[in-house]
Design an enzyme around this catalytic site. Structure first.
Site, short mmCIF file in Angstrom:
data_model
loop_
_atom_site.label_atom_id
_atom_site.label_comp_id
_atom_site.label_asym_id
_atom_site.label_seq_id
_atom_site.Cartn_x
_atom_site.Cartn_y
_atom_site.Cartn_z
N ASP A 14 0.82 -1.22 0.00
CA ASP A 14 0.00 0.00 0.00
C ASP A 14 0.85 1.26 0.00
OD1 ASP A 14 -2.52 -1.33 0.15
OD2 ASP A 14 -2.25 -1.63 2.31
N ARG A 94 -0.98 3.26 16.28
CA ARG A 94 -1.35 4.24 15.26
C ARG A 94 -1.33 5.69 15.73
NH1 ARG A 94 0.38 0.98 11.68
NH2 ARG A 94 -1.12 -0.18 10.48
N ASP A 123 -7.50 1.83 10.46
CA ASP A 123 -6.31 2.67 10.61
C ASP A 123 -6.50 4.07 10.02
OD1 ASP A 123 -4.95 0.79 12.06
OD2 ASP A 123 -4.09 -0.18 10.29
N SER A 171 -1.46 -9.55 4.43
CA SER A 171 -1.16 -8.19 4.84
C SER A 171 -0.80 -8.25 6.32
CB SER A 171 -2.38 -7.30 4.60
OG SER A 171 -2.21 -6.09 5.28
N1 ARG Z 1 -7.74 -5.28 12.73
C1 ARG Z 1 -6.64 -4.72 13.46
C2 ARG Z 1 -6.96 -3.33 13.90
O1 ARG Z 1 -7.76 -2.69 13.32
C3 ARG Z 1 -5.32 -4.84 12.75
C4 ARG Z 1 -5.15 -4.12 11.45
C5 ARG Z 1 -3.76 -4.34 10.94
N2 ARG Z 1 -3.52 -3.99 9.60
C6 ARG Z 1 -2.95 -4.83 8.69
N3 ARG Z 1 -2.63 -4.34 7.53
N4 ARG Z 1 -2.71 -6.08 8.92
O2 ARG Z 1 -6.39 -2.86 14.84
#
Ligand code: ARG
Length: 393
Positions: A14, A94, A123, A171
């Protein structure tokens, strides 16, 4: 005239695609920033290499490991924060990443901040809520704005010679508090995660054959030593990850409710988090009152919900932090745990603030006259007794 943009950069698909999109479609001069929150060193290096290959205007690595442990994970531990069974590894990192990017964007006199989030996940909310509340930077989200699918991104990457990591079909998002694995065959909740999806944890079959006893010491709710070895929190988390991972602890496979309402299948490896949270709860049982403990259950859920839902700066979160800190002043002491084949058991605990009175609980105790309880029992459940008799009439 092109505009200077700071892009939160991991070197993954990405964000790599975003570099070229920003240059081609947004007329940007791209500064890539990789914030180190304890992801593997190879990932940090790879981000640097990819940035180099993409010939970005400038690449910066920002070390935020200690801050992540001391100001973010520590809060998660004190709150026993877990959202639907997920200890919030990505969600806790984040806000800090966004804060670091803002700092850099100010230093570099950038006009905008960009991120590689799609319009499907959480995110994008977490980054943008911080950027909006802490700065006036314009936000660019190329993948979302151009409505790209993962396959479209892959095609675009091939066309532009953007390097794609050969390591995984999934991912993956990693930091010291946990590893999240998404996408590909995991998208269908019926598919069993293949062993290759995991990296930090042994399967139960391959977990160590001997049980291990671990002592974890806490001060004000925060781990300060493992097996009597005092270390900074970041190092203790690393050690906890290794120990628990080798015993097959911390694999999580859940259906998670995303902010936008979608249900999503999520796989995590959080061995250290699982171990430390278990130990923390074990110690709280000893030092907090019954009322505090039951109250905290609700607090933990609300707290985790705020962190998950990108509301790190919500006033309620600050209020809860103050409340939790006040209670955690007594969460000091030692917990002994036994780990074996994917399981953790608290098997010992001790604290100068223990509310457990060994003398009074003992069957040998004579300081309290047992007969005095008779009066209490007479009135205990009085309304239940009245109700039952009434119903019989
Ligand atoms: N679902 C989790 C969250 O929203 C992890 C997201 C992680 N992103 C990834 N690209 N694997 O906190």
């Amino acid at each position: 005239m092109s505009e200077k943009v700071v892009l939160a950069f991991s070197g993954g698909l990405d964000t790599s695609v975003c570099v070229k999109l920003l240059e081609e479609n947004y007329n940007s001069e791209v500064i890539t920033a990789c914030v180190d929150v304890g992801q593997p060193i190879e990932d940090i290096k790879r981000a640097e290499e990819v940035a180099n290959i993409l010939d970005v205007y400038k690449h910066v690595t920002i070390d935020a490991k200690d801050e992540f442990a001391n100001d973010f994970i520590s809060k998660g531990i004190k709150a026993n924060a877990s959202y639907e069974g997920y200890p919030l590894s990505t969600a806790l990192a984040r806000p800090l990443i966004a804060m670091k990017i803002i700092e850099l964007a100010k230093k570099e006199n950038a006009v905008a901040i960009a991120h590689g989030c799609t319009g499907k996940g959480n995110d994008q909310f977490r980054f943008e809520s911080i950027i909006k509340s802490m700065s006036d930077f314009k936000i660019i989200a190329p993948v979302r704005e151009m409505n790209l699918t993962r396959t479209e991104e892959q095609l675009y990457a091939e066309e532009r010679g953007i390097p794609i990591s050969p390591d995984s079909i999934f991912s993956i998002d990693e930091n010291i508090w946990g590893r999240s694995i998404e996408g590909d065959l995991l998208e269908d909740p019926i598919n069993i995660p293949p062993e290759e999806a995991y990296d930090w944890t042994s399967s139960i079959a391959n977990a160590k054959d001997d049980e291990e006893i671990i002592t974890i010491e806490f001060e004000n709710g925060i781990p300060i030593a493992i097996n009597d070895d005092k270390k900074p929190l970041i190092d203790l988390i690393k050690i906890a990850n290794e120990i628990a991972g080798s015993h097959g602890i911390g694999r999580i496979d859940i259906i998670e409710d995303r902010i936008i309402g979608l249900k999503s299948r999520e796989v995590y490896e959080v061995p250290g988090a699982t171990l430390l949270l278990e130990a923390h709860k074990g110690l709280e049982q000893l030092v907090l009152s019954k009322s505090e403990l039951s109250f905290l259950e609700g607090v933990s859920t609300i707290y985790a919900d705020l962190v998950y839902s990108a509301l790190w700066q919500e006033p309620l979160k600050e209020d809860l932090d103050a409340l939790i800190d006040s209670m955690q002043k007594r969460v000091t002491g030692k917990v002994i745990l036994k780990v074996f084949k994917g399981r953790i058991a608290v098997v010992g605990r001790e604290s100068p603030f223990s509310l457990h009175d060994i003398d009074q609980i003992s069957f040998e105790d004579k300081t309290n006259d047992q007969r005095e309880i008779e009066g209490m029992i007479k009135h205990h459940g009085l309304q239940a007794a009245i109700y039952q008799k009434l119903m019989k009439k």
